[in-house]
Design an enzyme around this catalytic site. Sequence first.
Site, PDB file in Angstrom:
ATOM      1  CB  SER A  94      -0.925   0.001   1.222  1.00 51.65           C
ATOM      2  OG  SER A  94      -0.180  -0.192   2.409  1.00 51.65           O
TER       3      SER A  94
ATOM      4  CB  THR B  51     -41.495  24.108  -9.000  1.00 47.54           C
ATOM      5  OG1 THR B  51     -42.611  24.532  -9.782  1.00 47.54           O
ATOM      6  CG2 THR B  51     -41.462  24.899  -7.692  1.00 47.54           C
ATOM      7  CG  HIS B  52     -42.094  20.783 -11.971  1.00 47.13           C
ATOM      8  ND1 HIS B  52     -42.283  19.441 -11.705  1.00 47.13           N
ATOM      9  CD2 HIS B  52     -42.885  21.455 -11.095  1.00 47.13           C
ATOM     10  CE1 HIS B  52     -43.161  19.303 -10.724  1.00 47.13           C
ATOM     11  NE2 HIS B  52     -43.535  20.503 -10.333  1.00 47.13           N
TER      12      HIS B  52
ATOM     13  CB  SER C 150     -14.594  26.100 -28.123  1.00 45.04           C
ATOM     14  OG  SER C 150     -14.520  25.301 -29.295  1.00 45.04           O
TER      15      SER C 150
ATOM     16  CE  LYS D  18     -19.484  26.137 -27.319  1.00 38.87           C
ATOM     17  NZ  LYS D  18     -20.093  25.510 -26.293  1.00 38.87           N
TER      18      LYS D  18
ATOM     19  CG  ASN E  53     -17.287  25.968 -23.356  1.00 43.92           C
ATOM     20  OD1 ASN E  53     -18.364  26.378 -23.778  1.00 43.92           O
ATOM     21  ND2 ASN E  53     -16.384  25.384 -24.124  1.00 43.92           N
TER      22      ASN E  53
ATOM     23  CD  GLU F  26     -19.372  22.142 -18.693  1.00 44.51           C
ATOM     24  OE1 GLU F  26     -19.736  21.290 -19.507  1.00 44.51           O
ATOM     25  OE2 GLU F  26     -18.601  23.074 -18.989  1.00 44.51           O
TER      26      GLU F  26
ATOM     27  CE1 TYR G  37      -6.148  -3.609   8.885  1.00 45.56           C
ATOM     28  CE2 TYR G  37      -5.203  -5.781   8.508  1.00 45.56           C
ATOM     29  CZ  TYR G  37      -5.366  -4.468   8.121  1.00 45.56           C
ATOM     30  OH  TYR G  37      -4.749  -4.005   6.993  1.00 45.56           O
TER      31      TYR G  37
ATOM     32  CE  LYS H 227      -4.097   2.673   4.358  1.00 47.74           C
ATOM     33  NZ  LYS H 227      -4.962   1.852   5.252  1.00 47.74           N
TER      34      LYS H 227
END
Length: 459
Positions: free
Chosen positions: A24, A156-157, A278, A284, A286, A291, A318, A326
Amino acid sequence: SSNAMWGGRFAAGPDAIMEAINASIGYDQRLYAQDIRGSRAHAAMLAAQGIISDKDAEAIGEGLLTVLSEIEAGGFPFSTALEDIHMNVEARLKEVIGEPAGRLHTARSRNDQVATDFRLWVREQCDAAISGLDTLIRAALTRAEEGADWVMPGFTHLQTAQPVTFGHHMMAYVEMFARDKSRFIDARKRMNESPLGAAALAGTGFPIDRHATAEALGFDRPMANSLDAVSDRDFALEFLSASAICAVHMSRLAEELVIWSSAQFRFVAMSDKWSTGSSIMPQKRNPDAAELIRAKIGRILGASVALFTVMKGLPLAYSKDMQEDKEQVFDAADNLMLALAAMAGMIGDMTVNADKLEAAASGGFSTATDLADWLVREAGLPFRDAHHVTGSLVAMAEERGCDLPDLSLEQMQSVNPAITESVFDVLGVHNSVASRQSYGGTAPDQVRAQVARWKELLG
Ligand code: ARG
C-alpha cells in the site's frame, strides 16, 4: 528472502504479484506525518511507563524526526517490499539509529497504528472541509446581500413558478453549506478518540498509558474497546458521507450556474478566470469549472459506495480488506477540497446580471399565485375557485401573447366580475416578493434578516 519485519516464520519471500497486491506504500505514504507523530507519542509513553529506556525513547524520537525531514525533502526511497508507510518508516529508523528502533513496536501493532494514523489524517480533512465550507459560505453570503432586492424567477420543475430574489436563492445554499459544515464538525467530534494501544486487537500486557498517547495526539480520549478500535472505519464512512452530501449540494449549484450562464439565460457570466474557450468555436466561453464541480459527486459518492462495500460483512477484528479504505478517502478528500475552493472562487468572481434576472422574473406568468391569493383575500373566493379563475386568465393572456398585467380590467372582469383595479398592485414582481413576509420567505427584508443572522453567526 523473507520479510525483515515479520519474516521469522517464513523461509521464502513473496511472489512478485503477491508483493504488488499487498503493498500500500504507493498511496499510504501520504500518512507519513501522522505515522511519525503517532510513533513519537507512543515511544515517549513507553519511556514514561518504564517499558523502554529514556535513552532509547530519545533516540527513537530524534531518529523519527530525521526520517520526517528526509521524507519531506523528497526522493525518499519508499520500498514496495516493505509494504506500507509504517514499515518503511520503521526500517529507515533502524538504518538511522540502529538497535533501539526495534523497541518502538513494543505494545503496538500495525492494526492500531494504521487506525491511529488514518484517524489523524481524516480529522485534518474534516478541518479542511470546515474551513473550505466557511470560505464558500462567506462568498455566497456576500452575493446574497448584494442581491437581496434583485428579483428573479423561482422555479419548480425548471418552469417559472413564483418570483424570488437572487439573495434568497443564494441564501438557500448558505443554509445547505452550513449544514454540511455542521456534519463535518459532528463527524470530527465522534472520530476524535484514539485507537492507539489497542495493539493487534486484544490490548496488551504491557503497562501502557493510552490516555497519555490520546492526549499527546489531540484526541479527546482513548477508544474504550480494543476490538472496535482496530475494526471500524465508520469515521472514514462518515467523512465520505458528509462529503457526498456536500458534493451533491455543490453539484446542484454548479448545474444552476451552467444553466444560468447559457446564452438563453444570461443570468450570470463567469469571469475569465473560471471559464475556458473552445479550440474550434471562437465565441465560446464554457463554464468548465462548474461542470467539473457538478461531476465530482461521481467520484466522491463512488468512494463512499466502495468503502461501504469493503466494510460490509467483515468479521471483527482487522482484515486486510481494510487497507482499501485509504485510496477512496484520499481521492474523495482531494476532490472535495478542490471543488469547495473552485466553487467559492467562481461564485465570488461571477457577474450577476440583475436586469436579465428581473426581465425573466416577469415572464412566465410568475405572479399568477399572487392573483389567485388576491381573489381569496379581496373577493372572498375559496382558493380552489381562485386557482381556476386565475388559470382562465393565464390562458387568456397566453392566447393574446401578453403577460397577466397586460390584460385590461374589462378582460379580467369577463372571467370574474369581482375583480377590481387594485388587482394590478399584486401583479408586479417587486410587489410579489415584498409580500412574501412569512418567516423564511423571499421578501427582501426577510432575506436581509437572514444575511444578518448568518454574518453574526460566522463572526
Ligand atoms: N497497510 C495496512 C493497512 O493499511 C496496515 C495494517 C496491516 N496490518 C496487518 N495485520 N497486516 O491496513
